[in-house]
Design a protein around this motif. Structure first.
Motif, PDB file in Angstrom:
ATOM      1  N   ALA A 226       0.860  -1.190   0.000  1.00 40.32           N
ATOM      2  CA  ALA A 226       0.000   0.000   0.000  1.00 40.32           C
ATOM      3  C   ALA A 226       0.893   1.236   0.000  1.00 40.32           C
ATOM      4  N   SER A 227       0.424   2.306  -0.612  1.00 36.41           N
ATOM      5  CA  SER A 227       1.198   3.545  -0.676  1.00 36.41           C
ATOM      6  C   SER A 227       0.282   4.747  -0.450  1.00 36.41           C
ATOM      7  N   VAL A 228       0.609   5.526   0.568  1.00 35.52           N
ATOM      8  CA  VAL A 228      -0.156   6.740   0.856  1.00 35.52           C
ATOM      9  C   VAL A 228      -0.036   7.727  -0.305  1.00 35.52           C
ATOM     10  N   ALA A 229       1.182   7.895  -0.831  1.00 35.68           N
ATOM     11  CA  ALA A 229       1.377   8.829  -1.944  1.00 35.68           C
ATOM     12  C   ALA A 229       0.594   8.393  -3.176  1.00 35.68           C
ATOM     13  N   ALA A 233      -2.275  10.358  -5.270  1.00 34.89           N
ATOM     14  CA  ALA A 233      -2.135  10.575  -6.714  1.00 34.89           C
ATOM     15  C   ALA A 233      -3.344  10.033  -7.474  1.00 34.89           C
ATOM     16  N   ASP A 234      -3.763   8.831  -7.132  1.00 40.28           N
ATOM     17  CA  ASP A 234      -4.908   8.230  -7.829  1.00 40.28           C
ATOM     18  C   ASP A 234      -6.189   9.026  -7.565  1.00 40.28           C
ATOM     19  N   GLY A 235      -6.368   9.459  -6.327  1.00 35.45           N
ATOM     20  CA  GLY A 235      -7.576  10.215  -5.997  1.00 35.45           C
ATOM     21  C   GLY A 235      -7.640  11.543  -6.720  1.00 35.45           C
ATOM     22  N   PRO A 475       7.555  11.817  -2.910  1.00 33.22           N
ATOM     23  CA  PRO A 475       6.513  10.821  -2.628  1.00 33.22           C
ATOM     24  C   PRO A 475       6.880   9.451  -3.183  1.00 33.22           C
ATOM     25  N   GLU A 476       6.687   8.423  -2.351  1.00 38.41           N
ATOM     26  CA  GLU A 476       6.951   7.055  -2.782  1.00 38.41           C
ATOM     27  C   GLU A 476       5.922   6.667  -3.843  1.00 38.41           C
ATOM     28  N   GLY A 477       6.393   6.040  -4.904  1.00 43.90           N
ATOM     29  CA  GLY A 477       5.470   5.572  -5.930  1.00 43.90           C
ATOM     30  C   GLY A 477       5.075   6.644  -6.918  1.00 43.90           C
ATOM     31  N   GLY A 478       5.755   7.813  -6.887  1.00 45.48           N
ATOM     32  CA  GLY A 478       5.459   8.858  -7.860  1.00 45.48           C
ATOM     33  C   GLY A 478       4.691  10.014  -7.261  1.00 45.48           C
ATOM     34  N   ALA A 479       5.047  11.224  -7.703  1.00 48.47           N
ATOM     35  CA  ALA A 479       4.418  12.431  -7.166  1.00 48.47           C
ATOM     36  C   ALA A 479       3.046  12.664  -7.806  1.00 48.47           C
ATOM     37  N   PRO A 480       2.037  13.011  -7.006  1.00 50.06           N
ATOM     38  CA  PRO A 480       0.735  13.384  -7.582  1.00 50.06           C
ATOM     39  C   PRO A 480       0.891  14.592  -8.505  1.00 50.06           C
ATOM     40  N   ALA A 481       0.122  14.613  -9.582  1.00 55.31           N
ATOM     41  CA  ALA A 481       0.207  15.727 -10.525  1.00 55.31           C
ATOM     42  C   ALA A 481      -0.391  17.001  -9.935  1.00 55.31           C
ATOM     43  N   ASN A 482      -1.371  16.866  -9.080  1.00 56.72           N
ATOM     44  CA  ASN A 482      -2.003  18.024  -8.451  1.00 56.72           C
ATOM     45  C   ASN A 482      -1.113  18.551  -7.320  1.00 56.72           C
ATOM     46  N   ALA A 483      -0.923  19.881  -7.259  1.00 51.99           N
ATOM     47  CA  ALA A 483      -0.002  20.468  -6.284  1.00 51.99           C
ATOM     48  C   ALA A 483      -0.447  20.219  -4.840  1.00 51.99           C
ATOM     49  N   LEU A 484      -1.740  20.346  -4.562  1.00 47.28           N
ATOM     50  CA  LEU A 484      -2.222  20.128  -3.193  1.00 47.28           C
ATOM     51  C   LEU A 484      -2.027  18.675  -2.778  1.00 47.28           C
ATOM     52  N   ALA A 485      -2.327  17.760  -3.691  1.00 46.98           N
ATOM     53  CA  ALA A 485      -2.134  16.345  -3.384  1.00 46.98           C
ATOM     54  C   ALA A 485      -0.653  16.033  -3.210  1.00 46.98           C
ATOM     55  N   HIS A 486       0.196  16.706  -3.970  1.00 52.97           N
ATOM     56  CA  HIS A 486       1.645  16.525  -3.842  1.00 52.97           C
ATOM     57  C   HIS A 486       2.105  16.914  -2.429  1.00 52.97           C
ATOM     58  N   LEU A 524     -10.099   5.985   5.033  1.00 49.68           N
ATOM     59  CA  LEU A 524     -10.542   7.381   4.943  1.00 49.68           C
ATOM     60  C   LEU A 524      -9.793   8.111   3.833  1.00 49.68           C
ATOM     61  N   LEU A 525      -8.487   7.874   3.751  1.00 50.47           N
ATOM     62  CA  LEU A 525      -7.682   8.527   2.708  1.00 50.47           C
ATOM     63  C   LEU A 525      -8.207   8.185   1.314  1.00 50.47           C
ATOM     64  N   LYS A 526      -8.480   6.911   1.069  1.00 52.14           N
ATOM     65  CA  LYS A 526      -8.936   6.523  -0.271  1.00 52.14           C
ATOM     66  C   LYS A 526     -10.279   7.164  -0.608  1.00 52.14           C
ATOM     67  N   GLU A 527     -11.099   7.385   0.418  1.00 53.73           N
ATOM     68  CA  GLU A 527     -12.386   8.039   0.184  1.00 53.73           C
ATOM     69  C   GLU A 527     -12.236   9.532  -0.095  1.00 53.73           C
ATOM     70  N   LEU A 528     -11.284  10.177   0.618  1.00 53.04           N
ATOM     71  CA  LEU A 528     -11.192  11.642   0.542  1.00 53.04           C
ATOM     72  C   LEU A 528     -10.094  12.164  -0.387  1.00 53.04           C
ATOM     73  N   ALA A 529      -9.246  11.315  -0.895  1.00 52.13           N
ATOM     74  CA  ALA A 529      -8.199  11.801  -1.810  1.00 52.13           C
ATOM     75  C   ALA A 529      -8.781  12.558  -3.006  1.00 52.13           C
ATOM     76  N   PRO A 530      -9.936  12.149  -3.565  1.00 51.78           N
ATOM     77  CA  PRO A 530     -10.500  12.925  -4.681  1.00 51.78           C
ATOM     78  C   PRO A 530     -10.998  14.318  -4.267  1.00 51.78           C
ATOM     79  N   VAL A 531     -11.099  14.572  -2.953  1.00 51.72           N
ATOM     80  CA  VAL A 531     -11.545  15.886  -2.478  1.00 51.72           C
ATOM     81  C   VAL A 531     -10.409  16.902  -2.549  1.00 51.72           C
ATOM     82  N   ILE A 532      -9.153  16.430  -2.382  1.00 56.09           N
ATOM     83  CA  ILE A 532      -8.008  17.330  -2.188  1.00 56.09           C
ATOM     84  C   ILE A 532      -7.894  18.404  -3.283  1.00 56.09           C
ATOM     85  N   PRO A 533      -8.013  18.079  -4.584  1.00 53.99           N
ATOM     86  CA  PRO A 533      -7.825  19.125  -5.602  1.00 53.99           C
ATOM     87  C   PRO A 533      -8.798  20.300  -5.469  1.00 53.99           C
TER      88      PRO A 533
END
Length: 615
Positions: A226-229, A233-235, A475-486, A524-533
């Motif tokens: 599992a990877s938090v980063a 990124a996916d969200g 970030p492990e596994g690649g940086a999210p493209a969105n700045a806030l998620a990064h 919780l993270l997987k549910e709310l990651a799409p909220v971050i942007p």
């Protein structure tokens, strides 16, 4: 929450592990588990597992560890909580599985026997455990995705050892305490020792969200499950429509709080006057958790200032019908506790004093478990870093393609004396043009160019080379493209993991208090990651959380200036040292020096004691 450890002589030429080492390591973790103790050895005594228990779920002997499967093939030693174990148990019972206890530990044995490593994706909780497979003669280790629970390992090529604490491994008496330059440099840079390093060359942390097999060939490379980063990124690639954000946060936060209330003992709350803990209290009420015991710290130095947590927390507790305990901590108590605080630290850290005192107060109140609002800022863009870092990167990006120019500017500013009041300022041009560099500027205790002045330059060089801080920050596994998620990924896998969560562990366990963090939950993270942007306006995420309880938080709390969950250590240190710079915001650096000196003194005493015993 417990203490676990084990020894495995995997090399056929290795001597069998000694019981004295296993027990010395286990009992060095007494405060992690004062309610029980256990040990298990294989028939050939090539592997031993041990456990210290803090009884939270199934208080009977049925929850004692190490625990064996019904057929005796698997043996587990486990630290943490599996919050969805009742749902997993019901599912398994429908398949005909018969349980022998009410403990969440038994779930691990049964799931591993049925699904092997794939079981890990089914667990919701904080965990670190080891399972020995008698038939395959294989040890399986795993640690939760966020790294809430620690799991340290050591391998000398003959015998593999693991434990919940660095100090406990050293207490076994076999593992070298030789220093790790990367750990030492990491502490100077961050104020805590970054994973996977420790202060010691022969001890490493199993990375968060990883598992590892140890068999006759020795330890295999750790594998990520599992990877938090990656979750951030996916969200960020699938943002929710704006209209559903409030409902999404309400639903997901409510579900996490409800899950974290699972216990057979009372669950209390660390309550400040900030949004995170106040929202947790409201959501606890919504979940039917009445008469919650809430603990708030008070300091004479903060009385009447915006840092005073007492007034608003008392209002919030009263509105929820909670039992509110205000525990006042004085400079005198800090000084009296300081030797015990430094002794309890598993690795040096500049934080954790607040957690030490609030956990101490929770224990005095008769609690074993308390929820904390830790994680809300990292998940919902609550820090100013979410806006500062992207802005710095935009402004200084061009500088990043010519790093030599940044170095020249930095040296010029240092020579001119401009660095005296703000030591990080000269590093802006050199580091501020990338996310990793800007994050180091934002969170660093010192910057790399300062190290030669505070430690042996050769050790600093070796440590920096091994640590590679800018590469490791990413970030492990690649940086999210969105700045806030990064930034969310950076804060979660660096500051929160290496500092806040680790401090919760040692400071809570020093008082035998299990600290649970509903806002640090992979589900919780997987549910709310799409909220971050969507959280582009400062404070937007925290307002969503404030509106999550059925009775939204009052505006006085929502609009209060962010202060953190702090202690007046600057004032305490300045009185003690007469160091006026501490008053101007350099207290953390002064405190860091004091902590490291204390660690060195502790090691010298331990070394002298060992030599005296050997003589």
């Amino acid at each position: 929450m417990c203490g676990i450890n084990g020894l495995f002589a995997f090399n056929v030429a290795a001597s069998a592990p000694g019981r004295g080492e296993l027990i010395a390591t286990r009992d060095a973790m007494l405060r992690r588990g004062p309610d029980g103790q256990g040990e298990w050895w294989s028939e050939d005594r090539r592997i031993g597992l041990a456990h210290r228990r803090l009884a939270i779920v199934d208080l009977s002997d049925g929850g004692a560890q190490p625990m064996q499967s019904a057929d005796g093939r698997y043996i587990v030693t486990f630290n943490g909580e599996i919050y969805n174990y009742r749902a997993l148990r019901a599912e398994l019972e429908r398949d005909g599985v018969v349980f022998r206890s009410q403990s969440d530990t038994e779930i691990l044995l049964i799931l591993y026997a049925r699904e092997g490593e794939a079981m890990l994706s089914r667990l919701r909780g904080m965990f670190a455990f080891g399972i020995w497979d008698r038939k395959a003669r294989r040890l399986f280790l795993a640690r939760d995705p966020y790294g809430i629970k620690p799991l340290y390992v050591s391998n000398d090529g003959w015998t593999f050892a693991f434990a919940s604490q660095v100090k406990a491994l050293l207490a076994g008496g076999r593992i070298s305490s030789a220093r790790e330059p990367a750990g030492l440099v990491g502490f100077h840079l961050w104020g805590s020792v970054p994973e996977p390093f420790t202060l010691y060359r022969d001890i490493r942390m199993l990375p968060a969200g990883h598992c590892q097999i140890v068999d006759a060939y020795g330890p295999h490379p750790a594998r990520a499950f599992a990877s938090v980063a990656r979750a951030f990124a996916d969200g960020a690639l699938e943002p929710h429509p704006q209209a559903v954000l409030a409902a999404k946060v309400r639903e997901a936060a409510s579900d996490s709080v409800k899950a974290h209330l699972m216990a057979d003992v009372e669950v209390g709350l660390f309550l400040s006057s900030g949004i995170d803990s106040a929202a947790l209290l409201g959501l606890m009420m919504d979940a039917g958790h009445k008469n919650t015991t809430c603990i708030t710290l008070a300091f004479e130095e903060f009385r009447g200032t915006q840092d005073d947590e007492v007034g608003l927390s008392a209002e919030m507790a009263a509105s929820c019908g909670a039992r509110h305990i205000v525990r006042t901590v004085s400079s005198a108590e800090f000084k009296a506790d300081l030797p015990a605080i430094l002794d309890a630290m598993d690795q040096p850290t500049i934080d954790g004093i607040n957690t030490w005192f609030v956990a101490k107060a929770a224990r005095e109140a008769g609690l074993k478990v308390a929820l904390s609002g830790l994680g809300g800022d990292e998940l919902l863009a609550g820090y100013s870093s979410f806006h500062d870092i992207p802005r710095w990167v935009r402004l200084l990006r061009a500088q990043a393609v010519a790093p030599a120019l940044g170095t020249i500017l930095r040296k010029g500013m240092c020579a001119s004396g401009l660095a005296e009041r703000n030591p990080k300022l000269p590093g802006m041009a050199e580091y501020g043009g990338t996310f990793a560099g800007a994050y180091l500027l934002r969170r660093g205790l010192h910057l790399p160019y300062e190290l030669d002045a505070m430690m042996d330059p050769e050790i600093a060089r070796i440590g920096l080379e091994r640590l590679a801080p800018l590469r490791r920050i990413g970030p492990e596994g690649g940086a999210p493209a969105n700045a806030l998620a990064h930034v969310a990924a950076l804060e979660s896998q660096n500051y929160m993991r290496n500092q806040l969560l680790r401090d919760c562990d040692w400071a809570g366990m020093a008082h035998s208090i299990e600290i649970r963090t509903p806002l640090v939950d992979f589900g919780l993270l997987k549910e709310l990651a799409p909220v971050i942007p969507h959280l582009t306006a400062p404070g937007a995420g925290k307002r969503l959380l404030a509106a999550a309880p059925a009775a939204p938080l009052p505006e006085r709390i929502v609009n209060r200036r962010k202060t953190g969950f702090g202690v007046p250590i600057g004032q305490w240190l300045s009185r003690k040292t007469s160091d006026t710079r501490a008053i101007r915001g350099l207290a953390s650096r002064a405190w860091g020096r004091e902590v490291l000196q204390a660690f060195e003194s502790r090691e010298q005493r331990a070394s002298a004691l060992a030599e005296a015993h050997a003589a």
